[in-house]
Design an enzyme around this catalytic site. Structure first.
Site, PDB file in Angstrom:
ATOM      1  CG  HIS A  97       6.504  17.670 -16.368  1.00  0.00           C
ATOM      2  ND1 HIS A  97       5.365  18.335 -15.955  1.00  0.00           N
ATOM      3  CD2 HIS A  97       7.524  18.217 -15.648  1.00  0.00           C
ATOM      4  CE1 HIS A  97       5.680  19.227 -15.040  1.00  0.00           C
ATOM      5  NE2 HIS A  97       6.980  19.167 -14.829  1.00  0.00           N
ATOM      6  CG  ASP A 112       2.190   5.983   6.909  1.00  0.00           C
ATOM      7  OD1 ASP A 112       2.388   4.801   6.551  1.00  0.00           O
ATOM      8  OD2 ASP A 112       2.165   6.331   8.109  1.00  0.00           O
TER       9      ASP A 112
END
Length: 402
Positions: A169, A347
């Protein structure tokens, strides 16, 4: 071999480097941390899981078609995201950690096969958190360095596959992690074209000079967080489960993206963290009221307006102090993710994800948010004990009925 308790078979463990034979892959890169990055140094890695349904994903098709395309496009994507192939380092006697990449660096990739029920794991029913944790990789860490990112691709024969991504992070926030996944997916769909290039909006912007620090927040954050263990303060539980006195204070934390709130605004493709928690102290009774959602929404809206007026710098030290002095064990609600990332738009050429999960909420206790897969709502993910989950189901269904 796969077993009932761990239905995972390791097929391959490898390292994927930025595509060779390129001047970019031979370039060393070093990025200093900003105060936004430093805030997240002690927090657990972020683990997200993408499920892709593909009924003809046999082992042979996976090894001959799917996996080679994923590896090749990953290598191409890393050319644009070199720090993700690198590491966060904090050498001894060096006052400031840095993100670095050298030509020998690469991303750890674990390839596995699972005998688990793909449809159940990628569905909306309650699951045991260890079932998803098998599908996410661990970051390599030591006292002096940590990998920026690790990946795991898992085949579910004749059902589909999953991609688990774990990121540090302090290196990137969820906005950048999602842009990386979209970049990887975009390049995967363009492998048949000669010299596929990345879309400008997906190409990361690395110049840290755009993050100004006129009040010295970097050193303030670094000094205070040297002794902070983050996660113990951020354990969440949905409101109505806890009950108790209505006057009890609840610490509510939500991520605020400052990219458009800086002066001047940061490029939308800025690489790094630009998120800081907003904090509201709300009385427990507000969560339990019949119109509690309206009450809390109004409070958060007022806080956002205040943030818009003050910006990131005014009162930042006080905000940090408030975050760090939350009484240990006090009830806290925190949010992970965003409904604006469009994670279901990742995708690779075999269709949109069937399901996207933030697996790391089982460690942080945060409540996960994302847009729904069909685009007609939002998805909420929580991790609770068995008894708490049963109570939550009852409260949630009752709330919908009323």
């Amino acid at each position: 071999m796969a077993s009932h308790n761990n239905p995972l078979k390791i097929l391959e463990t490898c390292r994927v480097a930025p595509f060779p034979n390129s001047s970019q892959s031979a370039t060393e890169l070093s990025l200093p941390l900003t105060f936004f990055d430093t805030f997240w140094l002690k927090f657990p890695p972020v683990e997200r899981l993408f499920f892709y349904q593909l009924s003809h994903s046999t082992l042979q098709h996976f090894n001959s078609t799917i996996l080679p395309k994923l590896k090749h496009s990953l290598s191409l994507a890393l050319l644009h995201y070199l720090p993700l192939a690198g590491k966060l380092t904090w050498p001894p006697n060096v006052p400031k950690p840095i993100i670095s990449y050298i030509p020998d660096d690469a991303v750890s990739l674990l390839v596995a096969e699972s005998t688990a029920d793909f449809n159940r794991l990628s569905g909306d029913d309650i699951r045991e958190s260890p079932e998803l944790r098998h599908l996410t990789p661990e970051l390599l860490t030591s006292d002096e360095r940590a990998s920026s990112m690790a990946l795991q691709i898992t085949l579910f024969p004749n059902q589909g596959f999953s991609i688990g991504i774990t990121t540090h992070h302090a290196v990137i926030d969820g906005n950048v992690a999602t842009k990386f996944m979209k970049s990887w997916a975009y390049l995967c769909t363009k492998l048949d074209t000669q010299d596929p290039s990345l879309l400008p909006e997906l190409t990361p912007f690395f110049d840290r000079a755009v993050i100004k620090d006129p009040t010295g927040l970097y050193m303030v954050f670094l000094k205070n967080y040297s002794g902070f263990h983050g996660v113990r303060y951020f354990r969440s539980q949905p409101a109505k489960l806890d009950g108790g006195e209505g006057e009890r204070k609840v610490n509510f934390l939500f991520p605020v993206d400052y990219r458009n709130r800086m002066d001047p605004p940061l490029p939308a493709n800025y690489f790094g963290n630009c998120v800081f928690p907003g904090q509201a102290i709300i009385k427990a009774r507000d969560f339990m009221e019949e119109n509690g959602v309206v009450i809390i929404t109004e409070k958060i809206s007022n806080m956002i307006n205040e943030i818009e007026e003050k910006g990131v710098y005014e009162g930042a030290e006080k905000n940090l102090e408030n975050l760090m002095t939350v009484e240990a064990g006090a009830q806290t609600l925190s949010i992970a993710g965003s409904i604006r990332f469009n994670v279901y738009g990742v995708d690779f050429g075999w269709g949109r994800p069937k399901k996207v999960e933030i697996v790391s909420v089982d460690r942080t206790g945060a409540i996960a948010l994302a847009e729904s897969g069909d685009g007609n709502g939002i998805e909420i993910g929580v991790v609770l004990s068995v008894n708490e989950m049963e109570t939550f189901k009852s409260v949630f269904v009752s709330g919908l009925q009323n």
